[in-house]
Design a protein around this motif. Structure first.
Motif, PDB file in Angstrom:
ATOM      1  N   ARG A 291       3.916   5.321   5.062  1.00  0.00           N
ATOM      2  CA  ARG A 291       4.754   6.243   4.291  1.00  0.00           C
ATOM      3  C   ARG A 291       3.941   7.343   3.627  1.00  0.00           C
ATOM      4  O   ARG A 291       4.507   8.222   2.983  1.00  0.00           O
ATOM      5  CB  ARG A 291       5.505   5.471   3.204  1.00  0.00           C
ATOM      6  N   CYS A 292       2.631   7.281   3.761  1.00  0.00           N
ATOM      7  CA  CYS A 292       1.755   8.170   2.994  1.00  0.00           C
ATOM      8  C   CYS A 292       1.667   9.562   3.622  1.00  0.00           C
ATOM      9  O   CYS A 292       1.336   9.694   4.807  1.00  0.00           O
ATOM     10  CB  CYS A 292       0.360   7.563   2.903  1.00  0.00           C
ATOM     11  N   PRO A 293       1.923  10.619   2.849  1.00  0.00           N
ATOM     12  CA  PRO A 293       1.862  11.989   3.390  1.00  0.00           C
ATOM     13  C   PRO A 293       0.439  12.490   3.619  1.00  0.00           C
ATOM     14  O   PRO A 293       0.259  13.514   4.276  1.00  0.00           O
ATOM     15  CB  PRO A 293       2.570  12.821   2.306  1.00  0.00           C
ATOM     16  N   VAL A 294      -0.571  11.783   3.093  1.00  0.00           N
ATOM     17  CA  VAL A 294      -1.949  12.255   3.257  1.00  0.00           C
ATOM     18  C   VAL A 294      -2.815  11.191   3.949  1.00  0.00           C
ATOM     19  O   VAL A 294      -4.039  11.187   3.803  1.00  0.00           O
ATOM     20  CB  VAL A 294      -2.569  12.653   1.895  1.00  0.00           C
ATOM     21  N   ALA A 295      -2.174  10.285   4.709  1.00  0.00           N
ATOM     22  CA  ALA A 295      -2.928   9.244   5.395  1.00  0.00           C
ATOM     23  C   ALA A 295      -3.838   9.845   6.463  1.00  0.00           C
ATOM     24  O   ALA A 295      -3.495  10.850   7.107  1.00  0.00           O
ATOM     25  CB  ALA A 295      -1.968   8.240   6.035  1.00  0.00           C
ATOM     26  N   VAL A 296      -4.990   9.225   6.637  1.00  0.00           N
ATOM     27  CA  VAL A 296      -5.919   9.623   7.694  1.00  0.00           C
ATOM     28  C   VAL A 296      -6.106   8.419   8.622  1.00  0.00           C
ATOM     29  O   VAL A 296      -5.596   7.331   8.356  1.00  0.00           O
ATOM     30  CB  VAL A 296      -7.280  10.078   7.107  1.00  0.00           C
ATOM     31  N   GLU A 297      -6.818   8.618   9.693  1.00  0.00           N
ATOM     32  CA  GLU A 297      -6.917   7.590  10.726  1.00  0.00           C
ATOM     33  C   GLU A 297      -7.425   6.259  10.176  1.00  0.00           C
ATOM     34  O   GLU A 297      -6.914   5.194  10.513  1.00  0.00           O
ATOM     35  CB  GLU A 297      -7.847   8.077  11.837  1.00  0.00           C
ATOM     36  N   GLY A 298      -8.417   6.280   9.319  1.00  0.00           N
ATOM     37  CA  GLY A 298      -8.996   5.051   8.811  1.00  0.00           C
ATOM     38  C   GLY A 298      -8.072   4.245   7.915  1.00  0.00           C
ATOM     39  O   GLY A 298      -8.315   3.050   7.694  1.00  0.00           O
ATOM     40  N   CYS A 299      -7.002   4.865   7.398  1.00  0.00           N
ATOM     41  CA  CYS A 299      -6.101   4.161   6.482  1.00  0.00           C
ATOM     42  C   CYS A 299      -5.379   3.002   7.168  1.00  0.00           C
ATOM     43  O   CYS A 299      -5.008   2.030   6.516  1.00  0.00           O
ATOM     44  CB  CYS A 299      -5.086   5.135   5.892  1.00  0.00           C
ATOM     45  N   ALA A 300      -5.151   3.094   8.463  1.00  0.00           N
ATOM     46  CA  ALA A 300      -4.472   2.037   9.195  1.00  0.00           C
ATOM     47  C   ALA A 300      -5.416   0.899   9.567  1.00  0.00           C
ATOM     48  O   ALA A 300      -4.966  -0.154  10.024  1.00  0.00           O
ATOM     49  CB  ALA A 300      -3.837   2.609  10.463  1.00  0.00           C
ATOM     50  N   GLU A 301      -6.706   1.098   9.365  1.00  0.00           N
ATOM     51  CA  GLU A 301      -7.697   0.108   9.776  1.00  0.00           C
ATOM     52  C   GLU A 301      -8.316  -0.646   8.611  1.00  0.00           C
ATOM     53  O   GLU A 301      -8.758  -1.789   8.775  1.00  0.00           O
ATOM     54  CB  GLU A 301      -8.818   0.806  10.562  1.00  0.00           C
ATOM     55  N   ARG A 302      -8.348  -0.027   7.455  1.00  0.00           N
ATOM     56  CA  ARG A 302      -9.098  -0.604   6.342  1.00  0.00           C
ATOM     57  C   ARG A 302      -8.323  -0.452   5.040  1.00  0.00           C
ATOM     58  O   ARG A 302      -7.905   0.650   4.679  1.00  0.00           O
ATOM     59  CB  ARG A 302     -10.449   0.107   6.235  1.00  0.00           C
ATOM     60  N   ASP A 303      -8.133  -1.569   4.325  1.00  0.00           N
ATOM     61  CA  ASP A 303      -7.482  -1.509   3.025  1.00  0.00           C
ATOM     62  C   ASP A 303      -8.457  -0.932   2.009  1.00  0.00           C
ATOM     63  O   ASP A 303      -9.669  -0.972   2.204  1.00  0.00           O
ATOM     64  CB  ASP A 303      -7.020  -2.896   2.583  1.00  0.00           C
ATOM     65  N   GLN A 304      -7.919  -0.408   0.925  1.00  0.00           N
ATOM     66  CA  GLN A 304      -8.745   0.236  -0.094  1.00  0.00           C
ATOM     67  C   GLN A 304      -8.737  -0.581  -1.381  1.00  0.00           C
ATOM     68  O   GLN A 304      -7.684  -1.038  -1.831  1.00  0.00           O
ATOM     69  CB  GLN A 304      -8.222   1.650  -0.387  1.00  0.00           C
ATOM     70  N   GLU A 305      -9.896  -0.758  -1.984  1.00  0.00           N
ATOM     71  CA  GLU A 305     -10.012  -1.405  -3.274  1.00  0.00           C
ATOM     72  C   GLU A 305      -9.885  -0.360  -4.385  1.00  0.00           C
ATOM     73  O   GLU A 305     -10.089   0.839  -4.163  1.00  0.00           O
ATOM     74  CB  GLU A 305     -11.365  -2.118  -3.387  1.00  0.00           C
ATOM     75  N   LEU A 306      -9.530  -0.826  -5.586  1.00  0.00           N
ATOM     76  CA  LEU A 306      -9.485   0.082  -6.723  1.00  0.00           C
ATOM     77  C   LEU A 306     -10.873   0.657  -6.978  1.00  0.00           C
ATOM     78  O   LEU A 306     -11.866  -0.069  -6.983  1.00  0.00           O
ATOM     79  CB  LEU A 306      -8.989  -0.646  -7.976  1.00  0.00           C
ATOM     80  N   ARG A 307     -10.929   1.977  -7.168  1.00  0.00           N
ATOM     81  CA  ARG A 307     -12.197   2.631  -7.460  1.00  0.00           C
ATOM     82  C   ARG A 307     -12.014   3.608  -8.615  1.00  0.00           C
ATOM     83  O   ARG A 307     -10.896   3.999  -8.942  1.00  0.00           O
ATOM     84  CB  ARG A 307     -12.723   3.366  -6.227  1.00  0.00           C
ATOM     85  N   ASP A 308     -13.125   3.961  -9.224  1.00  0.00           N
ATOM     86  CA  ASP A 308     -13.098   4.841 -10.392  1.00  0.00           C
ATOM     87  C   ASP A 308     -12.464   6.177 -10.040  1.00  0.00           C
ATOM     88  O   ASP A 308     -12.869   6.846  -9.081  1.00  0.00           O
ATOM     89  CB  ASP A 308     -14.533   5.043 -10.892  1.00  0.00           C
ATOM     90  N   ALA A 309     -11.444   6.563 -10.834  1.00  0.00           N
ATOM     91  CA  ALA A 309     -10.781   7.849 -10.637  1.00  0.00           C
ATOM     92  C   ALA A 309     -10.999   8.759 -11.838  1.00  0.00           C
ATOM     93  O   ALA A 309     -10.318   9.777 -11.982  1.00  0.00           O
ATOM     94  CB  ALA A 309      -9.283   7.649 -10.394  1.00  0.00           C
ATOM     95  N   GLY A 310     -11.928   8.382 -12.737  1.00  0.00           N
ATOM     96  CA  GLY A 310     -12.257   9.215 -13.891  1.00  0.00           C
ATOM     97  C   GLY A 310     -11.333   9.004 -15.065  1.00  0.00           C
ATOM     98  O   GLY A 310     -10.165   8.626 -14.911  1.00  0.00           O
ATOM     99  N   ALA A 311     -11.855   9.222 -16.270  1.00  0.00           N
ATOM    100  CA  ALA A 311     -11.075   9.175 -17.510  1.00  0.00           C
ATOM    101  C   ALA A 311     -10.336   7.853 -17.692  1.00  0.00           C
ATOM    102  O   ALA A 311      -9.150   7.827 -18.047  1.00  0.00           O
ATOM    103  CB  ALA A 311     -10.086  10.351 -17.567  1.00  0.00           C
ATOM    104  N   GLY A 312     -11.031   6.729 -17.439  1.00  0.00           N
ATOM    105  CA  GLY A 312     -10.417   5.425 -17.651  1.00  0.00           C
ATOM    106  C   GLY A 312      -9.377   5.057 -16.632  1.00  0.00           C
ATOM    107  O   GLY A 312      -8.508   4.220 -16.904  1.00  0.00           O
TER     108      GLY A 312
END
Length: 328
Positions: A291-312
């Motif tokens: 459903r993601c409008p900005v998905a790229v090829e790797g998004c279907a292959e690898r899940d993403q862990e929470l990472r620092d996005a700045g400002a807490g």
């Protein structure tokens, strides 16, 4: 003075069923809530919010398998013996369920229902419990005389106030509110939200509030966690997440609610095509990628862990730090 959080959820997972038929409803959730603070949990229906809330007090059915840690004042709820768990429910932590009319007993007066946890926990004699029920009703903005009423004799907003009075009866340190303003009109909704805020501030309790409405959570809570397909995909300061989410799912949720005074959002409200995936058939990689409008090829292959996005803030997206699709 202890600096330990009131509530810590560590790697919480909940599955229904077993073996090949096991359905993952909550997948590795981590949350922290200090005393006197308010944490919102947002997401569409089916994202695991209510399952996670029920797990906090072990209210799930026997078919659910729960792993991880749920630390309430440092004590793991998942390993408590039944006697200790019964003592913690209502007194250490209480829950305001979604839909007050279905949660209240239709054939018992509301004063008796508010008094019941006081009697179960040995906090008062029957006479003192009835008196305390009247005090609690006045505390949430209802006349003490309404203690003699049955649930059907009250409006939706009044029944919700009764549920909050019940949750406060044994002076818990944590309140979990699962969609506490669902089906209420906007005026009553605002009154209930202000009431909850006042009670949290006055009694220094922790509030974990669940809703699909980011605007409500941003206006009420200090921090906000966004769930999708059983996982937290973003968390941070509530207003920052609402106004400029780092994860594309958070941005889609925020954009789905027209902003008062913003002609652009009123004339062109945006939604999100499709529905959350069935937990029994999650897609590979990032569960949001179909459903993601900005998905790229790797998004279907690898899940993403929470990472620092700045400002807490943290977000589970490959684009975090690249500003792709950002509204800021």
């Amino acid at each position: 003075m202890s600096t330990r959080p009131l509530l810590e959820v560590r790697n919480l997972s909940v599955t229904y069923g077993s073996g090949a038929a096991a359905v993952p409803a909550v997948r590795g959730v981590d949350l922290t809530l200090p005393a006197g603070r308010k944490l919102g949990v947002a997401g569409e229906s089916g994202c695991g919010k209510s399952t996670m809330a029920l797990a906090l007090l072990r209210l799930l059915p026997a078919s659910a398998r729960t792993t991880g840690e749920i630390l309430l004042d440092g004590e793991d709820v998942l390993t408590m013996k039944w006697g200790r768990l019964r003592a913690v429910r209502w007194a250490g932590a209480s829950i305001v369920f979604q839909g007050a009319m279905h949660s209240l007993n239709a054939v018992r007066r509301i004063g008796d229902q508010i008094a019941e946890p006081l009697l179960v926990h040995g906090r008062a004699t029957p006479a003192a419990a009835r008196s305390r029920a009247g005090e609690l009703l006045e505390h949430v903005g209802l006349p003490a005389a309404r203690a003699a009423a049955y649930p059907h004799e009250l409006s939706g907003g009044q029944r919700q106030r009764v549920m909050i009075a019940m949750a406060l009866a044994c002076d818990p340190r944590l309140i979990v509110a699962d969609e506490p303003t669902t089906a209420l009109d906007v005026m009553i909704q605002a009154q209930i939200l202000r009431l909850i805020e006042r009670l949290v501030a006055e009694q220094d309790i922790g509030l974990l509030m669940i809703s699909h409405d980011l605007a409500v959570l941003a206006d009420t809570c200090d921090r906000l966690a966004v769930m999708y397909a059983g996982r937290v995909v973003e968390e941070g300061p509530a207003k920052a997440v609402y106004e400029a989410a780092a994860h594309p799912y958070g941005r889609a949720l925020s954009a789905a609610f027209p902003r008062i005074g913003d002609p652009a959002s009123r004339r062109a409200p945006r939604g999100l095509p499709g529905d959350p995936p069935d937990p029994a058939g999650l897609p590979g990689g990032c569960a949001f990628h179909p459903r993601c409008p900005v998905a790229v090829e790797g998004c279907a292959e690898r899940d993403q862990e929470l990472r620092d996005a700045g400002a807490g803030r943290r977000a589970a997206c490959v684009h975090v730090g690249t500003q792709v699709g950002s509204t800021s």
